[in-house]
Design a protein around this motif. Structure first.
Motif, PDB file in Angstrom:
ATOM      1  N   MET A 264       0.831  -1.206   0.000  1.00 30.19           N
ATOM      2  CA  MET A 264       0.000   0.000   0.000  1.00 30.19           C
ATOM      3  C   MET A 264       0.867   1.257   0.000  1.00 30.19           C
ATOM      4  SD  MET A 264      -3.091  -0.922  -0.302  1.00 30.19           S
ATOM      5  CE  MET A 264      -3.969   0.559   0.112  1.00 30.19           C
ATOM      6  N   THR A 265       1.970   1.225   0.718  1.00 30.81           N
ATOM      7  CA  THR A 265       2.897   2.362   0.736  1.00 30.81           C
ATOM      8  C   THR A 265       3.462   2.605  -0.664  1.00 30.81           C
ATOM      9  OG1 THR A 265       3.450   1.996   3.048  1.00 30.81           O
ATOM     10  CG2 THR A 265       5.037   3.261   1.746  1.00 30.81           C
ATOM     11  N   GLU A 266       3.872   1.522  -1.325  1.00 31.81           N
ATOM     12  CA  GLU A 266       4.405   1.648  -2.685  1.00 31.81           C
ATOM     13  C   GLU A 266       3.328   2.131  -3.659  1.00 31.81           C
ATOM     14  OE1 GLU A 266       6.315  -2.048  -3.715  1.00 31.81           O
ATOM     15  OE2 GLU A 266       7.649  -1.925  -1.985  1.00 31.81           O
ATOM     16  N   ALA A 267       2.116   1.638  -3.506  1.00 34.66           N
ATOM     17  CA  ALA A 267       1.022   2.062  -4.381  1.00 34.66           C
ATOM     18  C   ALA A 267       0.729   3.550  -4.205  1.00 34.66           C
ATOM     19  CB  ALA A 267      -0.234   1.236  -4.087  1.00 34.66           C
ATOM     20  N   ARG A 268       0.711   4.033  -2.963  1.00 41.10           N
ATOM     21  CA  ARG A 268       0.472   5.460  -2.713  1.00 41.10           C
ATOM     22  C   ARG A 268       1.558   6.318  -3.355  1.00 41.10           C
ATOM     23  NH1 ARG A 268      -1.810   3.583   2.113  1.00 41.10           N
ATOM     24  NH2 ARG A 268       0.159   3.599   3.207  1.00 41.10           N
ATOM     25  N   ALA A 269       2.810   5.843  -3.299  1.00 44.30           N
ATOM     26  CA  ALA A 269       3.912   6.598  -3.907  1.00 44.30           C
ATOM     27  C   ALA A 269       3.721   6.688  -5.425  1.00 44.30           C
ATOM     28  CB  ALA A 269       5.254   5.948  -3.573  1.00 44.30           C
ATOM     29  N   ILE A 270       3.323   5.598  -6.051  1.00 43.33           N
ATOM     30  CA  ILE A 270       3.085   5.592  -7.497  1.00 43.33           C
ATOM     31  C   ILE A 270       1.920   6.514  -7.846  1.00 43.33           C
ATOM     32  CG2 ILE A 270       2.322   4.165  -9.444  1.00 43.33           C
ATOM     33  CD1 ILE A 270       3.900   1.833  -8.061  1.00 43.33           C
ATOM     34  N   LEU A 271       0.836   6.438  -7.071  1.00 39.71           N
ATOM     35  CA  LEU A 271      -0.319   7.305  -7.311  1.00 39.71           C
ATOM     36  C   LEU A 271       0.059   8.772  -7.138  1.00 39.71           C
ATOM     37  CD1 LEU A 271      -3.075   5.217  -5.517  1.00 39.71           C
ATOM     38  CD2 LEU A 271      -2.834   5.578  -7.979  1.00 39.71           C
ATOM     39  N   ALA A 272       0.873   9.068  -6.136  1.00 39.00           N
ATOM     40  CA  ALA A 272       1.308  10.451  -5.905  1.00 39.00           C
ATOM     41  C   ALA A 272       2.121  10.957  -7.085  1.00 39.00           C
ATOM     42  CB  ALA A 272       2.109  10.550  -4.609  1.00 39.00           C
ATOM     43  N   GLU A 273       3.011  10.120  -7.623  1.00 34.25           N
ATOM     44  CA  GLU A 273       3.823  10.501  -8.790  1.00 34.25           C
ATOM     45  C   GLU A 273       2.961  10.906  -9.968  1.00 34.25           C
ATOM     46  OE1 GLU A 273       6.488   7.465 -10.141  1.00 34.25           O
ATOM     47  OE2 GLU A 273       7.604   7.446  -8.263  1.00 34.25           O
ATOM     48  N   ARG A 274       1.844  10.201 -10.154  1.00 35.42           N
ATOM     49  CA  ARG A 274       0.962  10.465 -11.290  1.00 35.42           C
ATOM     50  C   ARG A 274      -0.106  11.505 -10.968  1.00 35.42           C
ATOM     51  NH1 ARG A 274      -0.937   5.577 -14.717  1.00 35.42           N
ATOM     52  NH2 ARG A 274      -1.247   7.307 -16.129  1.00 35.42           N
ATOM     53  N   GLY A 275      -0.117  12.033  -9.760  1.00 36.22           N
ATOM     54  CA  GLY A 275      -1.103  13.037  -9.386  1.00 36.22           C
ATOM     55  C   GLY A 275      -2.479  12.462  -9.196  1.00 36.22           C
ATOM     56  N   LEU A 276      -2.558  11.199  -8.785  1.00 36.66           N
ATOM     57  CA  LEU A 276      -3.848  10.518  -8.678  1.00 36.66           C
ATOM     58  C   LEU A 276      -4.361  10.362  -7.258  1.00 36.66           C
ATOM     59  CD1 LEU A 276      -3.253   7.777 -11.401  1.00 36.66           C
ATOM     60  CD2 LEU A 276      -4.599   9.876 -11.605  1.00 36.66           C
ATOM     61  N   LEU A 277      -3.679  10.960  -6.298  1.00 39.66           N
ATOM     62  CA  LEU A 277      -4.200  10.944  -4.930  1.00 39.66           C
ATOM     63  C   LEU A 277      -5.135  12.115  -4.747  1.00 39.66           C
ATOM     64  CD1 LEU A 277      -1.101  10.070  -2.721  1.00 39.66           C
ATOM     65  CD2 LEU A 277      -2.988   8.604  -3.364  1.00 39.66           C
ATOM     66  N   GLY A 278      -6.164  11.940  -3.939  1.00 47.55           N
ATOM     67  CA  GLY A 278      -7.082  13.029  -3.658  1.00 47.55           C
ATOM     68  C   GLY A 278      -6.404  14.109  -2.854  1.00 47.55           C
ATOM     69  N   GLN A 279      -7.044  15.263  -2.759  1.00 48.51           N
ATOM     70  CA  GLN A 279      -6.474  16.361  -1.983  1.00 48.51           C
ATOM     71  C   GLN A 279      -6.343  15.933  -0.531  1.00 48.51           C
ATOM     72  OE1 GLN A 279      -8.926  19.793  -2.564  1.00 48.51           O
ATOM     73  NE2 GLN A 279      -8.025  20.232  -4.542  1.00 48.51           N
ATOM     74  N   GLY A 280      -5.219  16.300   0.078  1.00 46.48           N
ATOM     75  CA  GLY A 280      -5.001  15.980   1.475  1.00 46.48           C
ATOM     76  C   GLY A 280      -4.382  14.616   1.702  1.00 46.48           C
ATOM     77  N   GLU A 281      -4.311  13.775   0.663  1.00 50.31           N
ATOM     78  CA  GLU A 281      -3.667  12.478   0.798  1.00 50.31           C
ATOM     79  C   GLU A 281      -2.200  12.644   0.439  1.00 50.31           C
ATOM     80  OE1 GLU A 281      -6.093   8.905  -0.467  1.00 50.31           O
ATOM     81  OE2 GLU A 281      -6.925  10.480  -1.719  1.00 50.31           O
ATOM     82  N   ASP A 282      -1.368  11.801   1.023  1.00 51.63           N
ATOM     83  CA  ASP A 282       0.043  11.842   0.693  1.00 51.63           C
ATOM     84  C   ASP A 282       0.565  10.433   0.507  1.00 51.63           C
ATOM     85  OD1 ASP A 282       0.331  10.854   3.270  1.00 51.63           O
ATOM     86  OD2 ASP A 282       1.094  12.730   4.090  1.00 51.63           O
TER      87      ASP A 282
END
Length: 100
Positions: A80-98
């Motif tokens: 999940m940590t790795e997935a969040r990092a990939i999503l963050a790179e692509r700008g796919l996390l919602g506002q306030g998520e990191d």
């Protein structure tokens, strides 16, 4: 081909850019396809096949995550940590998520 220029506020531009990345299209191609949708006589959603693929992928990944979480909570946490990092790179996390 006719060229059209118009202005967008920064927030709308960012949202459109994220959606274009998610559809694996340039911003211009995404906007053209979105505009085509508005004049489609059959009222189809231009990206429905990608939405269906995404829905299936989410269901499969949810099942896999549940299974992995039951067998190895630490492996699930790392994934999940790795997935969040990939999503963050692509700008796919919602506002306030990191990427945490």
């Amino acid at each position: 081909m006719v060229k059209i220029n118009f202005r967008l506020d920064a927030a709308l531009h960012a949202r459109l850019h994220r959606r274009a990345l998610g559809a694996n299209l340039s911003l211009s191609a995404y906007i053209r396809r979105t505009l085509e949708q508005t004049v489609d006589e059959r009222q189809r959603y231009v990206f429905s096949s990608q939405d269906e693929i995404l829905a299936t992928a989410i269901q499969i990944l949810s099942i896999v995550a549940t299974s992995v979480g039951q067998q190895s909570p630490k492996a699930l946490e790392q994934g999940m940590t790795e997935a969040r990092a990939i999503l963050a790179e692509r700008g796919l996390l919602g506002q306030g998520e990191d990427a945490r």
